[in-house]
Design a protein around this motif. Structure first.
Motif, PDB file in Angstrom:
ATOM      1  N   ASP A 235     -10.898  16.739 -15.650  1.00 46.54           N
ATOM      2  CA  ASP A 235     -10.392  15.984 -14.111  1.00 46.54           C
ATOM      3  C   ASP A 235      -9.902  16.995 -13.828  1.00 46.54           C
ATOM      4  N   ARG A 236      -8.889  17.490 -13.736  1.00 50.85           N
ATOM      5  CA  ARG A 236      -7.809  18.631 -12.894  1.00 50.85           C
ATOM      6  C   ARG A 236      -8.907  19.383 -12.581  1.00 50.85           C
ATOM      7  N   ALA A 237      -9.828  20.020 -13.016  1.00 52.50           N
ATOM      8  CA  ALA A 237     -10.526  20.732 -11.682  1.00 52.50           C
ATOM      9  C   ALA A 237     -11.297  20.072 -10.273  1.00 52.50           C
ATOM     10  N   LEU A 238     -11.649  19.374 -10.709  1.00 50.44           N
ATOM     11  CA  LEU A 238     -12.518  18.459  -9.666  1.00 50.44           C
ATOM     12  C   LEU A 238     -11.466  17.426  -9.786  1.00 50.44           C
ATOM     13  N   GLY A 239     -10.380  17.494  -9.447  1.00 51.20           N
ATOM     14  CA  GLY A 239      -9.461  16.839  -8.293  1.00 51.20           C
ATOM     15  C   GLY A 239      -9.837  15.037  -8.633  1.00 51.20           C
ATOM     16  N   LEU A 240     -10.501  15.078 -10.148  1.00 48.60           N
ATOM     17  CA  LEU A 240     -10.721  12.962 -10.450  1.00 48.60           C
ATOM     18  C   LEU A 240      -9.834  12.744 -10.787  1.00 48.60           C
ATOM     19  N   GLN A 241      -9.178  11.309 -11.509  1.00 45.23           N
ATOM     20  CA  GLN A 241      -8.242  10.487 -11.479  1.00 45.23           C
ATOM     21  C   GLN A 241      -8.316  10.541 -13.245  1.00 45.23           C
ATOM     22  N   SER A 242      -7.800  11.166 -13.897  1.00 46.51           N
ATOM     23  CA  SER A 242      -8.535  11.471 -15.418  1.00 46.51           C
ATOM     24  C   SER A 242      -8.271   9.859 -16.286  1.00 46.51           C
ATOM     25  N   ALA A 243      -8.838   9.622 -16.977  1.00 45.58           N
ATOM     26  CA  ALA A 243      -9.427   8.029 -17.663  1.00 45.58           C
ATOM     27  C   ALA A 243      -9.009   8.307 -18.748  1.00 45.58           C
ATOM     28  N   HIS A 244      -8.271   9.306 -19.518  1.00 42.16           N
ATOM     29  CA  HIS A 244      -7.895   9.552 -21.001  1.00 42.16           C
ATOM     30  C   HIS A 244      -7.057   9.746 -20.957  1.00 42.16           C
TER      31      HIS A 244
END
Length: 244
Positions: A235-244
Motif C-alpha cells: 500500500d505504501r509503495a503504491l500510494g494506496l490507502q491501506s485497508a488493513h
C-alpha cells in the motif's frame, strides 16, 4: 549475481508454505504459473514451485508476477530492488549497472575512490570475476577525483540524442545535427554532463548518499512480499490507502 541474490532468498527452503500460498495468490490471472497447482500451505513440495517462480522472475520476458489491488507491477524493478536490499555493496553496484547502464548512470569525481573501493571488494571476495576488466575499472576510477565518470552501454557518451539537441521543437533536425557535429570533444562532454544534471527524477548519480536506500520503479523487493506486514508495504509503495 543479481539473479543469484533473489534465488538465495526464495529457492533454498527457507520460505514457509503459507508464504508460497501468498505469492501464488498475488500472481496475475494470466500468469503461466497459475497453470500449476497452488503450493501446499504445509510447505510440502514448495521447493520446486519456488524454483519455477524464481525462474519466471529471471526469464527476462517482462511478464509480471505480481498483481495487487488491480495493479500489475513490473518484474524488473522487483528483481533489481531485491538484489539491492539483500546484497552487499558489489551486488548493489551490479544491480545499478544492470538497471541504468543504458541510460548513463554516473559517479561524481569526489566519489570515484569510494566506488573504486566497492569494485576492489568485489574482486577480493570473488563477487566479480578476475581478468574481465574490473581491475581496469578500479584503476581508472582512482586516476583522478575532479572529473565525473559516466557509464554507457550501446553507444558512446555523450551522444546527440542524450544532450537534447534532437528535442528542441524550434530547431530544424538537420541544423541540430550540424550544430552538434561542429562542437569540440570538450564541448560535447560539457553538453552531455549538463544534460545529465537535468535528469534528476531518474536518480542516475551513484553516490554514498542513497547507496543502500536506492530503489527502482515501484520500490518493492521480494523481501516486502515475504514480510508479515506485506500488505501495508505494498500500500505504501503504491500510494494506496491501506485497508488493513
Amino acid at each position: 549475481m543479481v539473479h543469484e541474490s533473489v534465488a538465495d532468498t526464495l529457492a533454498r527452503g527457507r520460505v514457509p508454505g503459507h508464504i508460497g500460498t501468498r505469492l501464488y495468490g498475488l500472481l496475475p490471472g494470466t500468469s503461466r504459473l497459475r497453470q500449476q497447482p497452488a503450493p501446499d500451505p504445509s510447505g510440502r513440495g514448495i521447493g520446486g514451485w519456488l524454483t519455477d517462480y524464481t525462474r519466471e522472475l529471471h526469464s527476462g520476458s517482462g511478464r509480471p508476477v505480481l498483481e495487487y489491488r488491480g495493479r500489475l507491477l513490473s518484474t524488473w524493478p522487483l528483481l533489481l530492488n531485491s538484489a539491492i536490499a539483500r546484497g552487499g555493496d558489489p551486488v548493489r553496484l551490479a544491480a545499478r549497472l544492470h538497471g541504468q547502464c543504458e541510460i548513463n548512470c554516473w559517479v561524481d569525481g569526489a566519489h570515484r575512490s569510494w566506488l573504486a573501493g566497492i569494485v576492489e571488494v568485489g574482486l577480493l571476495t570473488e563477487a566479480y570475476p578476475p581478468g574481465v576488466g574490473w581491475e581496469n575499472v578500479a584503476a581508472f576510477l582512482r586516476q583522478r577525483d575532479d572529473h565525473p565518470v559516466v557509464v554507457s552501454y550501446n553507444r558512446e557518451f555523450p551522444h546527440f540524442w542524450d544532450c537534447g539537441y534532437a528535442e528542441d521543437p524550434d530547431q530544424d533536425p538537420d541544423r541540430a545535427v550540424q550544430a552538434w557535429r561542429v562542437l569540440s570533444p570538450q564541448q560535447r562532454w560539457e553538453a552531455g554532463t549538463r544534460a545529465l544534471s537535468t535528469r534528476a527524477a531518474e536518480v542516475l548519480e551513484i553516490s554514498p548518499a542513497r547507496w543502500t536506500s536506492y530503489r527502482f520503479g515501484h520500490g518493492l523487493c521480494v523481501g516486502d512480499l515475504l514480510a508479515s506486514d506485506w500488505e501495508q508495504r505494498l500500500d505504501r509503495a503504491l500510494g494506496l490507502q491501506s485497508a488493513h
